[in-house]
Motif scaffolding. Structure first.
Motif, PDB file in Angstrom:
ATOM      1  N   MET A   1       0.826  -1.188   0.000  1.00 15.13           N
ATOM      2  CA  MET A   1       0.000   0.000   0.000  1.00 15.13           C
ATOM      3  C   MET A   1       0.864   1.242   0.000  1.00 15.13           C
ATOM      4  O   MET A   1       1.801   1.341   0.763  1.00 15.13           O
ATOM      5  CB  MET A   1      -0.853   0.005   1.272  1.00 15.13           C
ATOM      6  N   SER A   2       0.535   2.209  -0.846  1.00 19.63           N
ATOM      7  CA  SER A   2       1.281   3.468  -0.855  1.00 19.63           C
ATOM      8  C   SER A   2       0.849   4.316   0.337  1.00 19.63           C
ATOM      9  O   SER A   2      -0.131   4.029   1.009  1.00 19.63           O
ATOM     10  CB  SER A   2       1.024   4.218  -2.164  1.00 19.63           C
ATOM     11  N   GLU A   3       1.584   5.401   0.587  1.00 21.65           N
ATOM     12  CA  GLU A   3       1.274   6.298   1.708  1.00 21.65           C
ATOM     13  C   GLU A   3      -0.148   6.847   1.583  1.00 21.65           C
ATOM     14  O   GLU A   3      -0.831   7.059   2.576  1.00 21.65           O
ATOM     15  CB  GLU A   3       2.285   7.446   1.750  1.00 21.65           C
ATOM     16  N   ASP A   4      -0.611   7.074   0.345  1.00 22.49           N
ATOM     17  CA  ASP A   4      -1.967   7.577   0.136  1.00 22.49           C
ATOM     18  C   ASP A   4      -3.024   6.511   0.423  1.00 22.49           C
ATOM     19  O   ASP A   4      -4.192   6.817   0.546  1.00 22.49           O
ATOM     20  CB  ASP A   4      -2.145   8.079  -1.303  1.00 22.49           C
ATOM     21  N   GLN A   5      -2.616   5.253   0.493  1.00 23.51           N
ATOM     22  CA  GLN A   5      -3.561   4.160   0.664  1.00 23.51           C
ATOM     23  C   GLN A   5      -3.382   3.450   2.001  1.00 23.51           C
ATOM     24  O   GLN A   5      -3.495   2.234   2.084  1.00 23.51           O
ATOM     25  CB  GLN A   5      -3.408   3.164  -0.479  1.00 23.51           C
ATOM     26  N   VAL A   6      -3.112   4.200   3.046  1.00 28.76           N
ATOM     27  CA  VAL A   6      -2.976   3.620   4.385  1.00 28.76           C
ATOM     28  C   VAL A   6      -4.300   2.984   4.779  1.00 28.76           C
ATOM     29  O   VAL A   6      -5.366   3.561   4.548  1.00 28.76           O
ATOM     30  CB  VAL A   6      -2.569   4.716   5.401  1.00 28.76           C
ATOM     31  N   ASN A   7      -4.233   1.800   5.347  1.00 24.33           N
ATOM     32  CA  ASN A   7      -5.431   1.099   5.791  1.00 24.33           C
ATOM     33  C   ASN A   7      -5.946   1.761   7.069  1.00 24.33           C
ATOM     34  O   ASN A   7      -5.415   1.526   8.157  1.00 24.33           O
ATOM     35  CB  ASN A   7      -5.119  -0.377   6.027  1.00 24.33           C
ATOM     36  N   LEU A   8      -6.978   2.563   6.936  1.00 23.00           N
ATOM     37  CA  LEU A   8      -7.532   3.301   8.071  1.00 23.00           C
ATOM     38  C   LEU A   8      -8.378   2.428   8.987  1.00 23.00           C
ATOM     39  O   LEU A   8      -8.817   2.887  10.039  1.00 23.00           O
ATOM     40  CB  LEU A   8      -8.342   4.500   7.572  1.00 23.00           C
ATOM     41  N   THR A   9      -8.593   1.186   8.625  1.00 21.26           N
ATOM     42  CA  THR A   9      -9.341   0.277   9.492  1.00 21.26           C
ATOM     43  C   THR A   9      -8.415  -0.503  10.422  1.00 21.26           C
ATOM     44  O   THR A   9      -8.876  -1.302  11.224  1.00 21.26           O
ATOM     45  CB  THR A   9     -10.192  -0.720   8.668  1.00 21.26           C
ATOM     46  N   ASP A  10      -7.105  -0.251  10.316  1.00 20.65           N
ATOM     47  CA  ASP A  10      -6.102  -0.927  11.141  1.00 20.65           C
ATOM     48  C   ASP A  10      -5.630   0.021  12.236  1.00 20.65           C
ATOM     49  O   ASP A  10      -5.025   1.062  11.951  1.00 20.65           O
ATOM     50  CB  ASP A  10      -4.924  -1.361  10.259  1.00 20.65           C
ATOM     51  N   ARG A  11      -5.892  -0.334  13.489  1.00 17.21           N
ATOM     52  CA  ARG A  11      -5.512   0.502  14.635  1.00 17.21           C
ATOM     53  C   ARG A  11      -4.017   0.838  14.645  1.00 17.21           C
ATOM     54  O   ARG A  11      -3.616   1.885  15.139  1.00 17.21           O
ATOM     55  CB  ARG A  11      -5.859  -0.207  15.946  1.00 17.21           C
ATOM     56  N   ALA A  12      -3.198  -0.060  14.117  1.00 18.14           N
ATOM     57  CA  ALA A  12      -1.746   0.127  14.151  1.00 18.14           C
ATOM     58  C   ALA A  12      -1.288   1.339  13.344  1.00 18.14           C
ATOM     59  O   ALA A  12      -0.163   1.812  13.531  1.00 18.14           O
ATOM     60  CB  ALA A  12      -1.053  -1.129  13.634  1.00 18.14           C
ATOM     61  N   ASN A  13      -2.135   1.875  12.479  1.00 17.57           N
ATOM     62  CA  ASN A  13      -1.760   3.012  11.640  1.00 17.57           C
ATOM     63  C   ASN A  13      -2.020   4.367  12.286  1.00 17.57           C
ATOM     64  O   ASN A  13      -1.867   5.403  11.641  1.00 17.57           O
ATOM     65  CB  ASN A  13      -2.465   2.916  10.288  1.00 17.57           C
ATOM     66  N   PHE A  14      -2.388   4.368  13.561  1.00 20.86           N
ATOM     67  CA  PHE A  14      -2.668   5.614  14.280  1.00 20.86           C
ATOM     68  C   PHE A  14      -1.801   5.727  15.522  1.00 20.86           C
ATOM     69  O   PHE A  14      -1.660   4.764  16.275  1.00 20.86           O
ATOM     70  CB  PHE A  14      -4.149   5.681  14.683  1.00 20.86           C
ATOM     71  N   LYS A  15      -1.246   6.934  15.738  1.00 17.75           N
ATOM     72  CA  LYS A  15      -0.432   7.203  16.924  1.00 17.75           C
ATOM     73  C   LYS A  15      -1.174   8.072  17.939  1.00 17.75           C
ATOM     74  O   LYS A  15      -0.749   8.182  19.080  1.00 17.75           O
ATOM     75  CB  LYS A  15       0.866   7.913  16.519  1.00 17.75           C
ATOM     76  N   PHE A  16      -2.246   8.726  17.512  1.00 16.38           N
ATOM     77  CA  PHE A  16      -2.986   9.623  18.403  1.00 16.38           C
ATOM     78  C   PHE A  16      -4.408   9.108  18.562  1.00 16.38           C
ATOM     79  O   PHE A  16      -5.080   8.824  17.564  1.00 16.38           O
ATOM     80  CB  PHE A  16      -3.016  11.056  17.841  1.00 16.38           C
TER      81      PHE A  16
END
Length: 142
Positions: A1-16
């Motif tokens: 997945m490119s940076e524009d296609q981050v999986n927003l349904t995956d908790r691991a992709n969020f720091k805040f």
């Protein structure tokens, strides 16, 4: 997945993270979360993000203006439930920021959102460049 296609349904992709309360008033006639509540939860999490990371004052004459919001509804959420909103930075512009959010309940991700906010002088209606310090803080969350 490119940076524009981050999986927003995956908790691991969020720091805040911002916790939210699923109020009884947020329920619709079908006994699940009303669609508009997701947008309100996103707004609360954005404000939390700006206050905790930038010490932002929302009464200031130079402030964040919503330019665009897109919310995707992925699953119904039933009352009662615990809600958490993850926020990340997708893009840092000269006077704008694009935020992405994932909204999660006990069963998983139920909505995602992408928002463009412009930093603007509210008296002139003109955009205001972001400082290097603000850009540096935002960069920690992408």
């Amino acid at each position: 997945m490119s940076e524009d296609q981050v999986n927003l349904t995956d908790r691991a992709n969020f720091k805040f993270w911002t916790p939210e309360i699923f109020r009884f008033a947020d329920m619709d006639a079908l006994n699940h979360l009303n669609n508009i509540a997701s947008a309100v939860y996103c707004e609360t999490a954005r404000a939390d993000f700006f206050v905790k990371n930038l010490g932002h004052d929302f009464s200031a004459k130079v402030n964040w203006v919503l330019a665009n919001i897109n919310v995707s509804y992925l699953a119904p959420v039933h009352y009662p439930n615990d809600i958490e909103i993850g926020t990340r930075v997708k893009r840092i512009g000269n006077s704008s920021v694009t935020l992405q959010q994932g909204l999660f309940c006990l069963q998983g991700c139920f909505s995602t959102a992408e928002t463009i906010l412009v930093f603007a002088n509210l008296e002139t209606g003109k955009s205001t460049p972001l400082s290097d310090d603000v850009k540096e803080i935002f960069a920690k969350y992408n």
